[in-house]
Write a protein that holds these residues in place. Structure first.
Motif, short mmCIF file in Angstrom:
data_model
loop_
_atom_site.label_atom_id
_atom_site.label_comp_id
_atom_site.label_asym_id
_atom_site.label_seq_id
_atom_site.Cartn_x
_atom_site.Cartn_y
_atom_site.Cartn_z
N UNK A 265 3.77 7.28 -10.40
CA UNK A 265 2.38 7.23 -9.96
C UNK A 265 1.95 8.63 -9.55
N UNK A 266 0.94 9.18 -10.23
CA UNK A 266 0.50 10.54 -9.95
C UNK A 266 -0.09 10.69 -8.56
N UNK A 267 -0.64 9.60 -8.01
CA UNK A 267 -1.24 9.66 -6.67
C UNK A 267 -0.20 9.46 -5.56
N UNK A 268 1.02 9.23 -5.94
CA UNK A 268 2.09 9.07 -4.95
C UNK A 268 3.23 10.05 -5.22
N UNK B 148 0.82 -1.21 0.00
CA UNK B 148 0.00 0.00 0.00
C UNK B 148 0.85 1.26 0.00
N UNK B 149 1.89 1.32 0.81
CA UNK B 149 2.65 2.56 0.97
C UNK B 149 3.39 2.96 -0.31
N UNK B 150 4.07 2.04 -0.95
CA UNK B 150 4.87 2.37 -2.13
C UNK B 150 4.17 2.05 -3.43
N UNK B 151 3.19 1.15 -3.41
CA UNK B 151 2.55 0.71 -4.64
C UNK B 151 3.27 -0.43 -5.32
N UNK B 152 4.26 -1.05 -4.65
CA UNK B 152 5.00 -2.17 -5.22
C UNK B 152 4.05 -3.31 -5.57
N UNK B 153 4.22 -3.90 -6.75
CA UNK B 153 3.26 -4.88 -7.25
C UNK B 153 3.97 -6.19 -7.60
N UNK B 154 3.36 -7.30 -7.17
CA UNK B 154 3.82 -8.64 -7.55
C UNK B 154 2.65 -9.35 -8.23
N UNK B 155 2.93 -10.07 -9.31
CA UNK B 155 1.90 -10.75 -10.08
C UNK B 155 2.14 -12.24 -10.13
#
Length: 468
Positions: free
Chosen positions: A333-336, A206-213
């Motif tokens: 990310x514009x929101x971050x 949540x804090x950084x937006x880091x994504x794993x798929x």
């Protein structure tokens, strides 16, 4: 003071009446304006143009009767009515006859209720507190007194929420969800033609937006456990404090697991707890709780699935790996604050190695079960490795299997011929390139049917394989 049965309706004429009119004249106004029968037994109220004289017309057992009142000072205060509804309440008529200013009384009542219940709108105030005016009039009163709550637009609310999340600790929460890829028009024909994955597993910090798929052809509890266990292993190896990490999911069957006798859950929650983390499930039908991962689902669909064309599964894995690396390392990310996840992580924890964000997408079907039929199982057996491989195995019952009760066996497989450093393709039904992609990190997970030689029972056990 006049008193009438509660079943009797009271109609207020919307047009001023000439007080010289008597029974026939008022009865004609009842028929033409109010469109009611003057002999129905209901009460009809008429007020003159000045508002200082009032007449009541009603049927009194054996004939029409008129009740007449003239004010020596002041005027009658009448409630607002519309052309489709002339009915007023009995207490309104009583207040009119007593000379009470209905509008001021209602106004004070509306203001008092609004201050007591600021979350109630005009329609709800009228419905729950039986106010003697329309909801439009209540809305006008609220606007005049500055009691209308300003509705913030969605983009402003998102900015406020982003400011709150910007204060959260790094790796304090990871939101996990699944996405059905079969409803994407551009991707669906390729999926059917080239046997591409049908489901996407997503974990987002949540804090950084880091994504794993992760990707699979079945949305099962095993695949979710496999996916999150690989993620937890990777985070722990990169120095993340797993005890401070919370995983949030919805109430899908792939996440909730089953209750045990001690009211604990197995499956996803058991795997997470095995790493010292906690599992939180959102309330039912509260999809906005998972907005972080739902937002990235929409972003991936627009930026990846709607644009890419794939040749086969290997090409799909290569392209989605490139996209995930670009999203985590480069994409702003514009929101971050127009920062990428990797940049945010480096600002908070400069000591973190970039390997944290370089975990490739996990093809769960490559590391999971083969899903073979029972007939094929009888012919092939339980995936016993063949020569020239030598197996070193240590099995012990430690309660950390996929079902919480099975065996966890650690295998060390060595190629005796020294001609190949990966698993034999006949074991996994894979080609060498797929093997190299999986084993490049030296560690991956897979499930195999294992015969417990102690109890002679078959258990689906989660194995950890180390490639030499």
């Amino acid at each position: 003071m006049l008193s009438f049965p509660s079943a009797v309706k009271i109609y207020l004429c919307s047009e001023p009446a000439d007080m010289r009119r008597s029974f026939d004249g008022l009865a004609m106004m009842v028929k033409n304006i109010i469109r009611q029968n003057p002999l129905s037994g209901h009460i009809f109220v008429f007020v003159n143009h000045k508002g200082d004289r009032l007449k009541l017309l009603y049927w009194d057992r054996d004939g029409l009767a008129i009740w007449y009142k003239r004010l020596e000072k002041g005027v009658f205060t009448l409630p607002q009515i519309n052309e489709n509804n002339y009915v007023i309440e009995h207490r309104q008529l009583a207040m009119i006859l007593e000379g009470v200013d209905i509008s001021s009384v209602i106004e004070k009542k509306v203001v008092q209720l609004r201050k007591q219940f600021p979350f109630k709108g005009a329609k709800r105030l009228k419905r729950e507190h039986n106010l003697l005016c329309s909801h439009q009039a209540i809305g006008r009163i609220l606007r005049e007194h500055g009691l209308v709550r300003k509705i913030r637009k969605k983009h402003k609310r998102k900015k406020d929420l982003a400011a709150i999340k910007a204060k959260w600790p790094l790796f304090g929460q990871i939101t996990t969800d699944t996405k059905d890829l079969k409803d994407i028009p551009h991707y669906w024909p390729q999926m059917k033609l080239r046997a591409l994955p049908k489901y996407q597993f997503t974990a987002r910090e949540v804090r950084s937006g880091l994504m794993f798929l992760g990707f699979a052809n079945e949305k099962t509890a095993f695949n979710s456990c496999l996916f999150i266990r690989i993620i937890c292993n990777h985070l722990r190896n990169c120095g993340v404090d797993m005890k401070k990490l919370k995983f949030q999911t919805d109430n899908g069957s792939e996440f909730i697991g089953c209750f045990r006798d001690d009211r604990s859950r197995d499956g996803f929650e058991k795997v997470v707890q095995g790493f010292g983390s906690t599992h939180k499930r959102i309330p039912p039908r509260a999809w906005s709780y998972n907005s972080d991962v739902e937002t990235v689902h929409s972003t991936i669909e627009l930026e990846f699935y709607d644009l890419e064309n794939f040749e086969d599964v290997r090409d799909f894995h290569s392209r989605v790996a490139s996209y995930q690396a670009w999203y985590n390392i480069v994409r702003e990310n514009s929101h971050k604050g127009f920062k990428s996840p990797w940049r945010i992580i480096k600002e908070i924890r400069p000591d973190v190695d970039i390997e944290l964000v370089r975990l490739p997408p996990i093809m769960l079907d490559w590391v999971g079960p083969d899903y073979i039929t029972r007939d094929e199982l009888d012919l092939r057996g339980y995936d016993v490795p063949c020569f020239p491989y030598k197996i070193f195995a240590i099995a012990k019952r430690n309660g950390q299997g996929i079902d919480g009760k099975g065996l966890e066996t650690q295998f060390r497989i060595e190629n005796l011929s020294k001609k190949q450093t990966f698993f034999a393709s006949e074991l996994w039904d894979m080609n060498k390139v797929q093997m190299e992609q999986l084993t490049a990190s030296g560690l991956f997970w897979g499930r195999r049917q294992y015969i417990d030689r102690i109890s002679n029972n078959r258990h689906p056990v989660l194995f950890q394989y180390h490639c030499l």
